[in-house]
Motif scaffolding. Sequence first.
Motif, mmCIF file in Angstrom:
data_model
loop_
_atom_site.group_PDB
_atom_site.id
_atom_site.type_symbol
_atom_site.label_atom_id
_atom_site.label_comp_id
_atom_site.label_asym_id
_atom_site.label_seq_id
_atom_site.Cartn_x
_atom_site.Cartn_y
_atom_site.Cartn_z
ATOM 1 N N SER A 10 0.834 -1.198 0.000
ATOM 2 C CA SER A 10 0.000 0.000 0.000
ATOM 3 C C SER A 10 0.878 1.262 0.000
ATOM 4 O O SER A 10 1.922 1.310 0.646
ATOM 5 C CB SER A 10 -0.902 0.015 1.234
ATOM 6 O OG SER A 10 -0.109 0.061 2.389
ATOM 7 N N ALA A 11 0.423 2.254 -0.742
ATOM 8 C CA ALA A 11 1.204 3.493 -0.856
ATOM 9 C C ALA A 11 1.101 4.279 0.451
ATOM 10 O O ALA A 11 0.065 4.252 1.106
ATOM 11 C CB ALA A 11 0.664 4.330 -2.010
ATOM 12 N N PRO A 12 2.172 4.954 0.842
ATOM 13 C CA PRO A 12 2.113 5.739 2.076
ATOM 14 C C PRO A 12 1.243 6.978 1.868
ATOM 15 O O PRO A 12 1.134 7.480 0.755
ATOM 16 C CB PRO A 12 3.571 6.138 2.304
ATOM 17 C CG PRO A 12 4.193 6.124 0.952
ATOM 18 C CD PRO A 12 3.473 5.058 0.178
ATOM 19 N N SER A 13 0.603 7.446 2.939
ATOM 20 C CA SER A 13 -0.191 8.664 2.781
ATOM 21 C C SER A 13 0.726 9.858 3.020
ATOM 22 O O SER A 13 1.540 9.874 3.947
ATOM 23 C CB SER A 13 -1.356 8.660 3.762
ATOM 24 O OG SER A 13 -0.986 9.209 4.975
ATOM 25 N N LEU A 14 0.611 10.848 2.151
ATOM 26 C CA LEU A 14 1.534 11.979 2.154
ATOM 27 C C LEU A 14 0.777 13.273 2.431
ATOM 28 O O LEU A 14 -0.451 13.343 2.339
ATOM 29 C CB LEU A 14 2.246 12.071 0.805
ATOM 30 C CG LEU A 14 3.167 10.878 0.477
ATOM 31 C CD1 LEU A 14 3.608 10.943 -0.968
ATOM 32 C CD2 LEU A 14 4.366 10.863 1.415
ATOM 33 N N LEU A 15 1.548 14.306 2.713
ATOM 34 C CA LEU A 15 0.939 15.562 3.129
ATOM 35 C C LEU A 15 0.287 16.320 1.966
ATOM 36 O O LEU A 15 -0.789 16.898 2.117
ATOM 37 C CB LEU A 15 2.011 16.438 3.802
ATOM 38 C CG LEU A 15 1.513 17.641 4.556
ATOM 39 C CD1 LEU A 15 0.446 17.261 5.564
ATOM 40 C CD2 LEU A 15 2.673 18.330 5.269
ATOM 41 N N LEU A 16 0.943 16.270 0.797
ATOM 42 C CA LEU A 16 0.403 17.040 -0.323
ATOM 43 C C LEU A 16 -0.991 16.562 -0.732
ATOM 44 O O LEU A 16 -1.917 17.376 -0.848
ATOM 45 C CB LEU A 16 1.384 17.025 -1.498
ATOM 46 C CG LEU A 16 1.033 17.939 -2.671
ATOM 47 C CD1 LEU A 16 1.064 19.391 -2.263
ATOM 48 C CD2 LEU A 16 1.974 17.711 -3.844
ATOM 49 N N PRO A 17 -1.149 15.258 -0.928
ATOM 50 C CA PRO A 17 -2.516 14.783 -1.241
ATOM 51 C C PRO A 17 -3.503 15.125 -0.130
ATOM 52 O O PRO A 17 -4.663 15.449 -0.416
ATOM 53 C CB PRO A 17 -2.343 13.262 -1.360
ATOM 54 C CG PRO A 17 -0.908 13.059 -1.652
ATOM 55 C CD PRO A 17 -0.173 14.159 -0.987
ATOM 56 N N LEU A 18 -3.030 15.088 1.100
ATOM 57 C CA LEU A 18 -3.915 15.441 2.215
ATOM 58 C C LEU A 18 -4.415 16.879 2.052
ATOM 59 O O LEU A 18 -5.607 17.157 2.204
ATOM 60 C CB LEU A 18 -3.161 15.285 3.540
ATOM 61 C CG LEU A 18 -3.916 15.759 4.761
ATOM 62 C CD1 LEU A 18 -5.100 14.858 5.038
ATOM 63 C CD2 LEU A 18 -3.006 15.801 5.993
ATOM 64 N N CYS A 19 -3.489 17.783 1.685
ATOM 65 C CA CYS A 19 -3.871 19.177 1.499
ATOM 66 C C CYS A 19 -4.887 19.303 0.370
ATOM 67 O O CYS A 19 -5.845 20.072 0.469
ATOM 68 C CB CYS A 19 -2.647 20.033 1.172
ATOM 69 S SG CYS A 19 -1.529 20.180 2.554
ATOM 70 N N VAL A 20 -4.645 18.544 -0.706
ATOM 71 C CA VAL A 20 -5.566 18.626 -1.837
ATOM 72 C C VAL A 20 -6.946 18.125 -1.425
ATOM 73 O O VAL A 20 -7.969 18.723 -1.773
ATOM 74 C CB VAL A 20 -5.024 17.831 -3.043
ATOM 75 C CG1 VAL A 20 -6.062 17.762 -4.148
ATOM 76 C CG2 VAL A 20 -3.745 18.472 -3.559
ATOM 77 N N SER A 21 -6.967 17.056 -0.648
ATOM 78 C CA SER A 21 -8.300 16.548 -0.272
ATOM 79 C C SER A 21 -8.979 17.510 0.707
ATOM 80 O O SER A 21 -10.197 17.679 0.672
ATOM 81 C CB SER A 21 -8.200 15.134 0.283
ATOM 82 O OG SER A 21 -7.645 15.156 1.564
ATOM 83 N N CYS A 22 -8.172 18.175 1.548
ATOM 84 C CA CYS A 22 -8.759 19.209 2.413
ATOM 85 C C CYS A 22 -9.370 20.309 1.560
ATOM 86 O O CYS A 22 -10.483 20.780 1.810
ATOM 87 C CB CYS A 22 -7.689 19.839 3.300
ATOM 88 S SG CYS A 22 -7.133 18.804 4.631
ATOM 89 N N LEU A 23 -8.606 20.714 0.545
ATOM 90 C CA LEU A 23 -9.079 21.775 -0.345
ATOM 91 C C LEU A 23 -10.366 21.338 -1.022
ATOM 92 O O LEU A 23 -11.332 22.112 -1.099
ATOM 93 C CB LEU A 23 -7.996 22.081 -1.385
ATOM 94 C CG LEU A 23 -8.330 23.122 -2.438
ATOM 95 C CD1 LEU A 23 -8.586 24.462 -1.784
ATOM 96 C CD2 LEU A 23 -7.210 23.237 -3.463
ATOM 97 N N SER A 24 -10.349 20.096 -1.474
ATOM 98 C CA SER A 24 -11.519 19.575 -2.167
ATOM 99 C C SER A 24 -12.742 19.646 -1.259
ATOM 100 O O SER A 24 -13.812 20.109 -1.670
ATOM 101 C CB SER A 24 -11.229 18.152 -2.598
ATOM 102 O OG SER A 24 -12.418 17.510 -2.974
ATOM 103 N N SER A 25 -12.569 19.211 -0.015
ATOM 104 C CA SER A 25 -13.760 19.202 0.841
ATOM 105 C C SER A 25 -14.150 20.636 1.208
ATOM 106 O O SER A 25 -15.334 20.947 1.313
ATOM 107 C CB SER A 25 -13.510 18.352 2.089
ATOM 108 O OG SER A 25 -12.589 18.965 2.923
#
Lengths: 212, 838
Positions: free
Chosen positions: B503-518
């Motif tokens: 499984s791929a590690p969860s990273l900060l950049l995608p987290l920010c994008v998903s925050c932005l998305s929500s």
Amino acid sequence: MSYAYLFKYIIIGDTGVGKSCLLLQFTDKRFQPVHDLTIGVEFGARMINIDGKQIKLQIWDTAGQESFRSITRSYYRGAAGALLVYDITRRETFNHLASWLEDARQHANPNMTIMLIGNKSDLTHRRAVTTEEGEQFAKEHGLVFLETSAKTAHNVEEAFINTARKIYEKIEQGVFDVSNESYGIKVGYGAGGAGQTVRPGELPAAKSSSCC
Amino acid sequence: MNLLGKVAKEFGEYVAGEDQLGVRSEDAAVERLLQRVSDGILPDDRREALAQLRDLLTGNPQAQVALGNAGLPVLCTVLCDERGDLEMVRGALECLVLAVHPGASSGTSRAGRKPQPGAINAELLVRVPGALALVVGLLQGATGSDFYVAYHTVQLLTALGAGNMPRLQEAVLAAPMGVARLMDLLGSDHEVLRNEALLLLVGLTRASADVQKIAAFEGAFERVLSIAREEGGADGGIVVQDCLELLNNLLRTNPGNQLMFRETGHVSGLLALLQVAPPRSSRRRGVARQAAANLLAALETVHLLLDPPKGPQAASAAEEKQREENRVSNQAALLRGSALDALLALALLSSSVPSPAVRTQALQCVQKLLVAMPQAQMALMEASLSLREGGSVPALQALLRPALQARNAGERAAAAAVLQAFCRGNSEGQSMLVATVLPVGEEGAPGGDHSTFGSELVRALAGPDPAAAAWAAVVLRGVLDGNSAGKERVLRIPLELPAGMQSAPSLLLPLCVSCLSSALQTGRSGYSACVLLRLLITWVGGCPVAATQLIEISDALPLLLDTLTGRFKNTDPVVRGLAAVLLGTCALPNAGSDGDSDGAGDRAAGHVYDDGENPLDRDFTVWLPAFEARLRSLVSASGVAMSAAAAKMPAAVRPVVQHGVVTGLQREIAELRARNSALEQSSAASNGAEAAVAQPSLYGESGALAVRAAEAEVRAGRAEAEAASLREELDGLQERYRDAATELDAARSQADEARVTAARLEADLKGLSSAYNNLEAHAFALEKRVGEHGAAPAGDAAPGVSEAEAARRETAAAEAAGAQAEEGLADLLALTRHMRLT
């Protein structure tokens, strides 16, 4: 920084005789040929050493203009020393010395040490007051005398330090009640005894009861 | 007067308002007494008359009015002529004090309608020639050493100053020992006298550099600090507040006094006043409130030293330089005196005074202490706070908590601003903070001993509280700003240890994008989206790796494009503009991050987060036009090879992006304009407010307001300039956009033509293929017939058909088929040629 004594000085004299330049030379060791007119009073400070004792000098440089005279008078009382400055190239500044002295005698404490300074000694070709005249005036009025140049720094250190030495001698002789700060002298730590800013008969930091 | 008579009189007054009879009787009584005072021969009789006059004036506005014009000179004459008679002087002074007394008896509503008799008398007395000098003179000599004379004189001067301070300041300065005598009184053993002198000096030192300097010369700093100390420091009463008020007056806009304050080592005395005793359970609320007021006043002193307000005149460059030198010296002196520890304790240890205002002020002071001072940043990095429950926490981590969680918005903004000031130009500190972003698996339970700055930040970013997440984004932006190594490093740090190898590690950049998305999809808060976008812009700027990774996140580009095209409801124009800028930054990651442009902005840093809710701070608005120009050149060079990241954008997306950038910027400019005018209004309003609150009780606030107003003005000015330049940029951009639009139209018509041609070709092709099918069918039929023919002679030779006949028919059929096939082939070739041509 701890000091044994703190002396308050004032610098007085006609406008344009080089009072601010003397202060700048003494505190910052630099000369500024063009200096703005002093408005009211400016402040400077430096630590010196006399007989192994650290002495802090607080110096108030006053405006020479007549219009500030009433304000500058407020500084006489609290000063331990005064540098009375004239310009050796302008005779009228020498002629006004008597009126400055009278002012000082009227408002200052009688034990204030006054040093007479003939400034701009580097401008020999434009000299209008001889050294002898200066010496004579100082002698008549019981002042210490030096000719200085704020530009070349000649005698500038001496002017301030000799004045401090004179005040220090007076303290040693017991002329001053050093516990009274209105003479322009404050005893710090390292003068021998503990901090003597507490007046005799007064408990240090005692809280008197409130009556209102 | 018997009781009945008194009641009748009062009733009469009530009915008739200003009862003529009553007034007349007061007039007559006052007149008679004045007569006795001025013309009396026996000193005892005159003293007696003064005493009666005093009794008459007590709490009696009508008597105050009656005394008025005629009485004041009489009393002044007594002061002048009878200086030797202390009792007379006292009596006359008491009468004067009562004559100018504001008169607490009358209600405020009445006071609004007509001026108080006390105020009128004060004004009249100031106008009596020589009166002020006479009163000030009473402080000297034999009269001055009498307690009552000194006490009443100071009271009288305070009352006179309330109405006309400049005149009083003038009079006090004209007396050679005026200020000096008042300073003596400040050292008086009589506490009452000392407190009265303190109040008078607070008034006199306001806005008079001369009085300020003389007071400093006479040892005001020392005396004020020692009184404050004796009175219990920060835990003391209102006298401490008065002392600090005087101290602030002495230091405000007075560099000379600030120099003296530093030189004489009073900084440590000031910092000692920031310490509060640990709270006692029995502490009353009122006491705590006074302690908060004292602390606020002391913090204002720190403020004045760290951010000296400008003088009334516009400063020249040389003056500005001196001001800055003075500020830096103050900063250094405060730092040497370990101001940082004192301020941090006040701001972060909850055991201190429970006042958000105090904590906010302390945080603002910490921020100002950090501005352009690497030593201070270092000291903050090393500082830690010992917790009451044991253990200690790094100061930076402790600062993060109020930045994310404080209930008070101002406090949150102030704490975030401290962290930003720490990060500004401090790559070492930034790297240290980046290093604290650790995989969650490595630490213990949330909030446990092993929680770090980074983990708390990430938790808030991903957490359920939108406000905390927004502030976390603000802080993270500061941590990354201008630090490309940090930006790359954060890209790689896994937030959670991967569950398995696959499984791929969860990273900060995608987290920010998903925050932005929500944030965008819920339309929850434009502010959250703004700060997240700004975080991403900063992150991507100057970091091509981040740009690439951002584009590679599957949702990122569609999300941004949807934002641009207004797919989400109620999208703030600023959000769209920022989305456009982010896309632009992705295309042009090396156009410089907005952290790079602020070399000169260090001083401005102090003002950036005053209104914490503004996502477009000054640095950003300064940076934007330059970036926009770069982007514009990119847009105009369309078709030319672009940077690698831009090339990855689908070609069809490009015009949309361009369009989005233009409209986004347009909206942003409109927004900026609106903000600008709002700022102007608020600055005008606060100017007005400043004038309104220049009351003695509110001077602290008025100072702060003045500072804020000045800042707002400066910002309004800058914003205006920016808006002007942006407007120009916009005009240029609009032109470009029009060009692009025409190009697009041309392209569209070409596409239409192409479509028509394609349709025709398709039709042709269909015809061709059916022709070919026919041909094939025909050829098949022919083959079949040939087969039949071939079989007939073999299997059925008997029906009398000669073999020659058969062979001839066969040949003819083959010939016919060959001709037909040739014809079809020619057709096919012609069609193909036609197709190729078109």
